[in-house]
Design an enzyme around this catalytic site. Structure first.
Site, PDB file in Angstrom:
ATOM      1  CD  GLU A 198      -3.269   0.806   1.995  1.00 39.42           C
ATOM      2  OE1 GLU A 198      -4.292   1.505   1.816  1.00 39.42           O
ATOM      3  OE2 GLU A 198      -3.117   0.061   2.984  1.00 39.42           O
TER       4      GLU A 198
ATOM      5  CE1 TYR B 284      -3.498  -3.858   1.103  1.00 44.44           C
ATOM      6  CE2 TYR B 284      -3.252  -2.409  -0.799  1.00 44.44           C
ATOM      7  CZ  TYR B 284      -3.846  -2.703   0.413  1.00 44.44           C
ATOM      8  OH  TYR B 284      -4.807  -1.861   0.941  1.00 44.44           O
TER       9      TYR B 284
ATOM     10  CG  ASN C  61      -6.845  -6.762   3.471  1.00 44.68           C
ATOM     11  OD1 ASN C  61      -7.202  -6.227   4.515  1.00 44.68           O
ATOM     12  ND2 ASN C  61      -6.400  -6.084   2.430  1.00 44.68           N
TER      13      ASN C  61
ATOM     14  CG  ASP D 194      -3.761   1.365   8.696  1.00 44.79           C
ATOM     15  OD1 ASP D 194      -2.694   1.186   8.075  1.00 44.79           O
ATOM     16  OD2 ASP D 194      -4.868   1.306   8.138  1.00 44.79           O
TER      17      ASP D 194
ATOM     18  CG  ASP E 246      -2.875  -5.999   4.433  1.00 41.45           C
ATOM     19  OD1 ASP E 246      -3.542  -6.926   4.924  1.00 41.45           O
ATOM     20  OD2 ASP E 246      -3.318  -4.842   4.292  1.00 41.45           O
TER      21      ASP E 246
END
Length: 257
Positions: free
Chosen positions: A35, A106, A145, A238, A143
């Protein structure tokens, strides 16, 4: 060999928050970022620290994107996974070394309201086929997710919470965990620790998060894992960084110039 993965939620923003100092402190051999939300001509990372830098940007400006930083030159670098429908958002970079591939990914979110769930599930199938087609042991990071188990979330979420739906968890297990090892959970089967926290409601201070970031490895690398860490004392995004310390027999070759 020390490898770090981090969803930075905007490379230009995190550079202003001390990314260069953090990278110097970690001193990893390979750093995989997700990201980044930028093109390579929009930022600069110290090339003396990492002389080999590879960026895959999304066609859409300020969105998605991945980057790999290497101290030593890979044998090859590939962008995407060869599926046109999934390769326009800069989500996959693969670097090859003599004894392994390292895949920085990602994974797309299913979105609030699960408006992108079908796309996400199709992505999982394509990505699983891609990494299983590689002809050497594979180290996957990024990530992803998805929070695989109840222990990976701070509370029991509704079934329609993105990243913790039954569909996404089943897809993760069927397309990746069938052949790859979750290194953190292998080392720490009962530890509760998260890698992502919402900016809403002071969630990080309350440690109300999810474990969405992973280092997965081929089963033949299992015995070479020294440690797998979630570096939740490092701020700037984050997400926090995750670290893999792996000592494969031919690590000297992996680190050779």
């Amino acid at each position: 060999m020390i490898c770090v993965s981090w969803n930075v939620n905007g490379i230009r923003a995190i550079l202003k928050k001390g990314l260069t100092d953090i990278l110097a402190q970690l001193d990893a051999d390979i750093v995989c970022l997700q990201e980044i939300k930028a093109r390579s001509d929009q930022f600069e990372i110290n090339s003396e620290m990492y002389p080999f830098q590879y960026v895959s940007s999304a066609e859409r400006n300020g969105y998605s994107g991945t980057m790999v930083l290497c101290k030593n030159k890979p044998l090859s670098v590939d962008f995407g996974m060869g599926v046109e429908a999934f390769d326009n958002e800069g989500r996959v970079i693969t670097v090859e070394y003599p004894d392994a591939y390292i895949v920085n990914v990602y994974v797309p979110t299913s979105g609030m309201g699960l408006n992108r769930l079908d796309y996400r599930l199709g992505w999982d199938v394509a990505f699983g086929k891609y990494v299983k087609s590689l002809k050497k042991p594979v180290m996957i990071c990024g990530d992803l997710n998805v929070a695989n188990e109840s222990i990976d979330v701070f509370d029991t979420f509704a079934d329609n919470f993105p990243g913790f739906t039954e569909q996404e968890r089943a897809s993760f297990r069927e397309n990746l965990l069938d052949e790859f090892i979750d290194t953190y959970r292998m080392k720490y089967p009962e530890r509760i620790q998260f890698s992502w926290w919402s900016y809403i409601g002071n969630a990080r201070a309350k440690n109300q998060g999810l474990r969405l970031d992973y280092w997965l490895v081929s089963r033949e690398l299992k015995d070479y894992i020294v440690d797998s860490k979630i570096l939740d004392d490092i701020y700037g995004s984050d997400h926090c960084p995750i670290l893999l310390d792996i000592n494969i027999e031919s690590s000297k070759q992996l680190k050779a110039p």
